[in-house]
Design a protein around this motif. Structure first.
Motif, short mmCIF file in Angstrom:
data_model
loop_
_atom_site.label_atom_id
_atom_site.label_comp_id
_atom_site.label_asym_id
_atom_site.label_seq_id
_atom_site.Cartn_x
_atom_site.Cartn_y
_atom_site.Cartn_z
N ILE A 112 -29.67 -22.42 21.17
CA ILE A 112 -29.55 -20.91 21.46
C ILE A 112 -27.89 -20.65 22.22
O ILE A 112 -26.99 -20.02 22.13
N VAL A 113 -27.47 -21.13 23.29
CA VAL A 113 -26.36 -21.06 23.89
C VAL A 113 -25.48 -21.51 23.94
O VAL A 113 -24.38 -20.45 24.06
N ALA A 114 -25.78 -23.05 23.74
CA ALA A 114 -24.00 -23.51 23.42
C ALA A 114 -23.51 -23.20 21.76
O ALA A 114 -23.30 -23.61 21.09
N THR A 115 -23.22 -21.49 21.81
CA THR A 115 -22.03 -21.93 20.90
C THR A 115 -20.67 -21.19 21.39
O THR A 115 -20.55 -21.48 22.92
N SER A 116 -19.76 -21.17 20.05
CA SER A 116 -18.62 -21.38 20.12
C SER A 116 -18.40 -19.59 21.30
O SER A 116 -17.07 -19.59 22.04
N ALA A 117 -18.78 -18.37 20.46
CA ALA A 117 -18.95 -17.16 21.50
C ALA A 117 -19.08 -17.62 22.83
O ALA A 117 -18.39 -16.92 23.45
N PHE A 118 -20.05 -18.44 23.28
CA PHE A 118 -20.34 -19.24 24.16
C PHE A 118 -19.57 -19.13 25.57
O PHE A 118 -18.51 -19.11 26.46
N PHE A 119 -19.31 -20.24 24.44
CA PHE A 119 -17.90 -21.39 25.84
C PHE A 119 -16.24 -20.56 26.02
O PHE A 119 -16.08 -20.54 27.07
N ASN A 120 -16.31 -19.65 24.57
CA ASN A 120 -14.73 -18.67 24.99
C ASN A 120 -15.13 -18.02 25.86
O ASN A 120 -14.25 -17.71 26.72
N ALA A 121 -16.02 -17.21 25.96
CA ALA A 121 -16.98 -15.82 26.82
C ALA A 121 -16.97 -16.37 28.19
O ALA A 121 -16.44 -15.57 29.41
N LYS A 122 -17.30 -17.43 28.77
CA LYS A 122 -17.58 -18.54 29.88
C LYS A 122 -16.45 -18.44 30.49
O LYS A 122 -15.60 -18.07 31.70
N ALA A 123 -15.04 -19.07 29.81
CA ALA A 123 -13.83 -19.58 30.26
C ALA A 123 -12.71 -17.84 30.47
O ALA A 123 -12.35 -18.28 31.49
N ASN A 124 -12.88 -17.21 30.15
CA ASN A 124 -12.15 -16.12 30.07
C ASN A 124 -12.82 -15.14 31.24
O ASN A 124 -11.68 -15.23 31.31
N GLU A 125 -14.66 -15.59 30.94
CA GLU A 125 -14.50 -15.07 32.69
C GLU A 125 -14.20 -15.80 33.95
O GLU A 125 -13.62 -15.50 34.59
N ALA A 126 -14.19 -17.37 33.84
CA ALA A 126 -13.43 -17.99 34.99
C ALA A 126 -12.21 -17.33 35.06
O ALA A 126 -11.43 -17.17 36.37
N ASN A 127 -11.10 -17.24 33.90
CA ASN A 127 -9.59 -17.15 33.84
C ASN A 127 -9.45 -16.07 34.92
O ASN A 127 -8.75 -15.62 35.19
N LEU A 128 -10.47 -14.60 34.52
CA LEU A 128 -10.26 -14.08 34.90
C LEU A 128 -11.12 -13.32 36.52
O LEU A 128 -10.43 -12.20 36.10
N ALA A 129 -12.04 -14.33 36.36
CA ALA A 129 -12.70 -13.84 37.74
C ALA A 129 -11.57 -13.41 39.04
O ALA A 129 -12.27 -11.92 39.61
N SER A 130 -10.39 -14.04 38.83
CA SER A 130 -9.77 -13.18 40.25
C SER A 130 -10.27 -11.18 39.98
O SER A 130 -9.81 -11.04 41.30
N LEU A 131 -9.57 -11.21 38.84
CA LEU A 131 -9.18 -9.09 38.88
C LEU A 131 -10.21 -8.72 39.85
O LEU A 131 -9.69 -7.98 40.44
N THR A 132 -11.90 -9.41 39.10
CA THR A 132 -12.75 -8.63 39.90
C THR A 132 -12.60 -9.22 41.28
O THR A 132 -13.27 -7.84 42.32
N GLU A 133 -12.29 -10.02 42.18
CA GLU A 133 -12.10 -10.01 42.99
C GLU A 133 -11.14 -9.34 44.02
O GLU A 133 -11.64 -8.88 44.83
N ASN A 134 -9.97 -9.24 43.83
CA ASN A 134 -9.25 -7.82 43.95
C ASN A 134 -10.49 -6.73 43.99
O ASN A 134 -9.64 -5.97 45.58
N ALA A 135 -10.91 -5.92 43.25
CA ALA A 135 -11.33 -4.91 42.79
C ALA A 135 -12.27 -4.20 43.87
O ALA A 135 -12.38 -3.78 44.15
#
Length: 329
Positions: free
Chosen positions: A224-247
């Motif tokens: 169920i979990v291991a899909t292309s959409a999941f891998f991309n979303a997880k990586a995108n979240e990690a790359n943008l996490a600093s914006l949440t940290e700053n917020a």
């Protein structure tokens, strides 16, 4: 004579190439068949809620009283909360859900920033007529998203529970330690997608997922979990996490009750390729971050999950349940 020899050479080449072509192709066919069969074995436990350009999977148990919202960590779905939402259902309305691209949720066209994630969740809750006040529960990276939710919608927040949640200075303070270590780069979403679609991830799941997905969760992860959409979303979240940290850096939530549940068993950095010294430094940074979060509110308390590492939901679910129940009216 030359043409005859060329035909022989081509026949030999074809005999060599056919297995090389058929073997990978059979892996893709095998994975496609296995994935199709898995759809009926793992039915969606909740419903899809329209949030505009895509739909979020939400599992809602309606009752009287406040609404409890569960936000999972990086790479986690609503299923990672295990039986905790069900055990709390007699006492409140309980919502567990999958962020866009995760689990049964559809991918979002929006970047995976904390602002977008919080707004999408709030929209879905409104669509379902759930207007709060909410008890917000977040694990790991999900803790930062729940803090941002409380900051964005303070009038709709009754309380906040942070389950071994990532603190906003963790990445900043860990950087010097990590740069001194030799660590293998994380596989790209495209490589992970190829491993999944070729059947390699299914066939060698014990080797590929060791240290990342608990053994008892690997079937649901693969199917169920291991899909292309999941891998991309997880990586995108990690790359943008600093914006949440700053917020949320320097955040103050006034008198909103905040309960922090920190792991009692240190993470072993060696499983991630770190030296023992580096692992100990990172653990100290993490634990200091847990205690700094006590400053978020004038009504804050720290609980230690003595028998748990990071995955407290799996090892000490009752502690999480008891802390949440203590916040119910």
């Amino acid at each position: 004579m030359r043409s005859f020899k060329n035909r022989i050479r081509w026949k030999r080449l074809i005999l060599v190439l056919i297995p090389l072509i058929l073997l990978p192709a059979s892996g893709f066919v095998y994975e496609w068949i296995a994935s199709e069969r898995a759809q009926s074995a793992y039915p969606m436990p909740g419903k899809l809620v329209d949030v505009g350009t895509f739909r979020l999977h939400m599992n809602i148990a309606r009752s009287t009283g406040p609404t409890i919202i569960f936000e999972a960590g990086s790479g986690e779905t609503s299923l990672n909360w295990r039986s905790i939402p069900r055990d709390l259902a007699p006492y409140a309305t309980v919502v567990s859900y999958d962020r866009a691209g995760y689990g049964w949720s559809e991918p979002s066209p929006n970047p995976r920033t904390g602002d977008n994630i919080v707004r999408e969740l709030h929209h879905a809750l409104s669509q379902e007529g759930l207007t709060g006040p909410y008890i917000l529960v977040g694990h790991s990276l999900g803790g930062m998203y729940m803090r941002l939710f409380a900051q964005t919608y303070p009038e709709e927040t009754a309380a906040l529970v942070l389950v071994d949640a990532r603190e906003e200075n963790n990445e900043r303070e860990s950087l010097a330690v990590l740069t001194s270590e030799t660590i293998s780069e994380q596989p790209s979403p495209s490589l992970l997608t190829l491993l999944k679609r070729s059947g390699m991830m299914r066939l060698f799941q014990d080797e590929l997922l060791e240290g990342f997905v608990p053994k008892e969760d690997r079937d649901i992860f693969i199917n169920i979990v291991a899909t292309s959409a999941f891998f991309n979303a997880k990586a995108n979240e990690a790359n943008l996490a600093s914006l949440t940290e700053n917020a949320i850096r320097g955040q103050s939530l006034g008198a909103i009750p905040v309960r922090i549940i920190a792991r009692g068993i240190p993470e072993d950095g060696r499983q991630y390729g770190l030296s023992e010294t580096a692992g100990a430094k990172l653990e100290l940074i993490w634990q200091n971050g847990q205690r700094r979060q006590l400053a978020l509110s004038s009504d804050s308390r720290l609980f230690i999950a003595e028998k748990s590492g990071h995955d407290i939901m799996r090892t000490e679910p009752q502690l999480i349940i008891d802390v949440i129940k203590s916040l119910l009216p």
